[in-house]
Design a protein around this motif. Structure first.
Motif, PDB file in Angstrom:
ATOM      1  N   UNK A 189       0.726  -1.196  -0.026  1.00  0.00           N
ATOM      2  CA  UNK A 189       0.027  -0.072  -0.062  1.00  0.00           C
ATOM      3  C   UNK A 189       0.987   1.262  -0.049  1.00  0.00           C
ATOM      4  N   UNK A 190       1.997   1.268   0.713  1.00  0.00           N
ATOM      5  CA  UNK A 190       2.797   2.332   0.860  1.00  0.00           C
ATOM      6  C   UNK A 190       3.571   2.477  -0.794  1.00  0.00           C
ATOM      7  N   UNK A 191       4.037   1.788  -1.192  1.00  0.00           N
ATOM      8  CA  UNK A 191       4.372   1.574  -2.499  1.00  0.00           C
ATOM      9  C   UNK A 191       3.620   2.177  -3.581  1.00  0.00           C
ATOM     10  N   UNK A 192       2.136   1.890  -3.716  1.00  0.00           N
ATOM     11  CA  UNK A 192       1.162   2.218  -4.339  1.00  0.00           C
ATOM     12  C   UNK A 192       0.876   3.678  -4.297  1.00  0.00           C
ATOM     13  N   UNK A 193       0.842   4.199  -2.979  1.00  0.00           N
ATOM     14  CA  UNK A 193       0.566   5.536  -2.548  1.00  0.00           C
ATOM     15  C   UNK A 193       1.727   6.562  -2.952  1.00  0.00           C
ATOM     16  N   UNK A 194       3.216   5.953  -3.023  1.00  0.00           N
ATOM     17  CA  UNK A 194       4.152   6.772  -3.449  1.00  0.00           C
ATOM     18  C   UNK A 194       4.345   7.159  -4.791  1.00  0.00           C
ATOM     19  N   UNK A 195       3.564   6.141  -5.497  1.00  0.00           N
ATOM     20  CA  UNK A 195       3.349   6.232  -6.965  1.00  0.00           C
ATOM     21  C   UNK A 195       2.546   7.338  -7.596  1.00  0.00           C
ATOM     22  N   UNK A 196       1.681   7.778  -6.613  1.00  0.00           N
ATOM     23  CA  UNK A 196       0.522   8.322  -7.041  1.00  0.00           C
ATOM     24  C   UNK A 196       0.610   9.986  -7.347  1.00  0.00           C
ATOM     25  N   UNK A 205       2.629   0.084 -12.730  1.00  0.00           N
ATOM     26  CA  UNK A 205       1.409  -0.319 -12.075  1.00  0.00           C
ATOM     27  C   UNK A 205       0.869  -1.493 -12.096  1.00  0.00           C
ATOM     28  N   UNK A 206       1.390  -2.267 -13.369  1.00  0.00           N
ATOM     29  CA  UNK A 206       1.184  -3.763 -13.410  1.00  0.00           C
ATOM     30  C   UNK A 206       2.301  -4.446 -12.616  1.00  0.00           C
ATOM     31  N   UNK A 207       3.436  -4.241 -12.319  1.00  0.00           N
ATOM     32  CA  UNK A 207       4.333  -4.578 -11.215  1.00  0.00           C
ATOM     33  C   UNK A 207       3.686  -4.482  -9.992  1.00  0.00           C
ATOM     34  N   UNK A 208       3.104  -3.407  -9.453  1.00  0.00           N
ATOM     35  CA  UNK A 208       2.299  -3.519  -8.394  1.00  0.00           C
ATOM     36  C   UNK A 208       1.114  -4.724  -8.394  1.00  0.00           C
ATOM     37  N   UNK A 262      -9.319  -7.303  -2.215  1.00  0.00           N
ATOM     38  CA  UNK A 262      -9.609  -5.940  -2.428  1.00  0.00           C
ATOM     39  C   UNK A 262      -8.445  -5.030  -2.885  1.00  0.00           C
ATOM     40  N   UNK A 263      -7.191  -5.393  -2.257  1.00  0.00           N
ATOM     41  CA  UNK A 263      -5.874  -4.764  -2.825  1.00  0.00           C
ATOM     42  C   UNK A 263      -5.565  -5.127  -4.188  1.00  0.00           C
ATOM     43  N   UNK A 264      -5.889  -6.386  -4.445  1.00  0.00           N
ATOM     44  CA  UNK A 264      -5.666  -6.904  -5.836  1.00  0.00           C
ATOM     45  C   UNK A 264      -6.616  -6.025  -6.800  1.00  0.00           C
ATOM     46  N   UNK A 291      -4.674  11.226  -1.168  1.00  0.00           N
ATOM     47  CA  UNK A 291      -4.792   9.850  -1.318  1.00  0.00           C
ATOM     48  C   UNK A 291      -3.621   8.786  -0.815  1.00  0.00           C
ATOM     49  N   UNK A 292      -2.194   9.520  -0.903  1.00  0.00           N
ATOM     50  CA  UNK A 292      -1.194   8.965  -0.517  1.00  0.00           C
ATOM     51  C   UNK A 292      -1.251   8.715   1.096  1.00  0.00           C
ATOM     52  N   UNK A 293      -1.890   9.787   1.747  1.00  0.00           N
ATOM     53  CA  UNK A 293      -1.738   9.781   3.036  1.00  0.00           C
ATOM     54  C   UNK A 293      -2.800   8.761   3.551  1.00  0.00           C
TER      55      UNK A 293
END
Length: 406
Positions: A189-196, A205-208, A262-264, A291-293
């Motif tokens: 989740x932190x990695x997804x947030x940093x990329x926003x 995004x596909x790697x995530x 849900x994360x997927x 959204x990152x927060x």
């Protein structure tokens, strides 16, 4: 020369330190216990059996002694049953025919069929193995009963070993596995947030998304550790509330598994959004920061939930519950702020409104699953279901408990 000796000593010291640190791991404990039980069974069999090398006794003890007391009891009974049935079949065949290729085929067929009927489960091949070994002995009667005696010695030693020296309770190991799974979800989740906050390539995004899918393998490993913990709580005199511990851990893992799904879906939504907005930011700057927060707060909430699930001391459990409740309130407050920002964004540019809404809906699902009221209802439902199933399996015992007020 002195340097080499110093290096060897350092390596030995590091090896001993690592082994000592891992002394409480299930594999290490099981290795030591199985070795001790097999050795004791062989010593006892030397005194009681007429065979010069009664290796069936340590073999049986090796297979009977399991990581938990529950699995030891069930395994020991099934194994003794399989060996005795195989010996009886061999004695019956030896009275009629000798050892030939066709009699060997018949005894294997009969043993496998009978093994299915006597419900020895995974020890069905052991029925055939026992029958073949006994049929091949020159003096069938003495060899057969010696094998039965050795099997009984090994099973009894294994059962007594795990009854007197009760295996550890592996709840702590299962709790650590659940917390480790939650931390993996947090990192994702932190990695997804940093990329926003930056233009996100579709490949990243596909790697995530692939990383989220790999969490299913982690769930399987945690489930195996949890099953071991559940077995260690059965019939264990050290545990007073084994049913409650099992239900708390199992429902906690079920909740995290739902959150992984849900994360997927969330990772898939962000991947689709990256495809739609190639070369540009996925969200406006203010929305991306908020959204990152929000994702960071949801990530911390997942870890706090796992800590609550794996906590057994009442004081620590109350503190973990208060912390989770506070983090849920903070996450919902940030979620409402993100919803307002997304609404204004969609009103200005409605081109990706469905993907923006899907992101917010996925976060809502995770927060709903982690909600304390939702978890309380789930625990009560599982406890009621367990009580009903126990009453259906043992109606007389349940009625007796009801009369006693238990």
């Amino acid at each position: 020369m002195r340097d080499r000796v110093r290096d060897v000593r350092a390596v030995l010291r590091r090896t001993v330190t690592e082994l000592w640190a891992r002394r409480r791991e299930p594999a290490v404990v099981q290795t030591v216990r199985s070795t001790a039980a097999a050795t004791i069974a062989y010593v006892v069999a030397l005194q009681l059996s007429s065979e010069p090398a009664p290796l069936t006794a340590p073999l049986t003890a090796l297979l009977v002694v399991q990581v938990t007391l529950y699995s030891t009891l069930t395994t020991g009974i099934r194994r003794v049953n399989s060996v005795v049935v195989g010996v009886i079949i061999a004695i019956a065949f030896s009275a009629l025919v000798g050892l030939t290729w066709w009699s060997l085929g018949l005894i294997i067929l009969a043993s496998l069929v009978v093994g299915r009927f006597v419900r020895v489960h995974e020890f069905v091949p052991e029925v055939a193995i026992s029958a073949m070994l006994v049929l091949g002995v020159t003096q069938v009667t003495s060899g057969a009963w010696d094998r039965v005696l050795e099997t009984l010695i090994g099973a009894v030693v294994g059962l007594l070993f795990n009854t007197v020296l009760v295996p550890p309770v592996w709840v702590g190991t299962a709790g650590e596995s659940i917390e480790d799974l939650a931390r993996r979800m947090r990192r994702l989740l932190l990695g997804m947030g940093e990329e926003l906050t930056t233009p996100t390539p579709v490949e990243r995004a596909a790697a995530r998304l692939h990383e989220a899918r790999r969490l299913d393998n982690e769930v399987a490993d945690v489930d195996a550790a949890l099953r071991q913990a559940e077995d260690s709580l059965r019939f264990n005199p050290r545990v007073k509330e084994g049913v409650l511990h099992r239900i708390v851990l199992r429902t906690g893992l079920d909740t995290l598994e739902i959150c992984i799904v849900v994360l997927r879906v969330l990772a898939r939504t962000l991947t689709d959004l990256a495809k739609e907005r190639r070369g540009t930011d996925l969200f406006p700057k203010d929305v991306a920061v908020a959204l990152e927060d929000l994702l960071a707060r949801v990530a911390d909430t997942l870890v706090s939930f796992a800590v609550l699930v794996s906590t057994h001391v009442s004081a620590d459990a109350d503190a973990a519950e208060d912390r989770l409740a506070g983090e849920l309130r903070a996450a919902r407050a940030v979620r409402d702020h993100v919803a307002e920002l997304l609404l204004r964004t969609v009103q200005e540019d409605p081109s990706q409104w469905q993907l923006y809404g899907a992101v917010l809906a996925d976060i809502d699902r995770i927060l709903d699953e982690l909600d304390l009221e939702h978890r309380g209802r789930r625990l009560m439902e599982e406890l009621d279901r367990h009580s009903r199933e126990r009453a259906e399996r043992r109606p007389r015992l349940s009625a007796f408990y009801d009369r006693l007020g238990v």
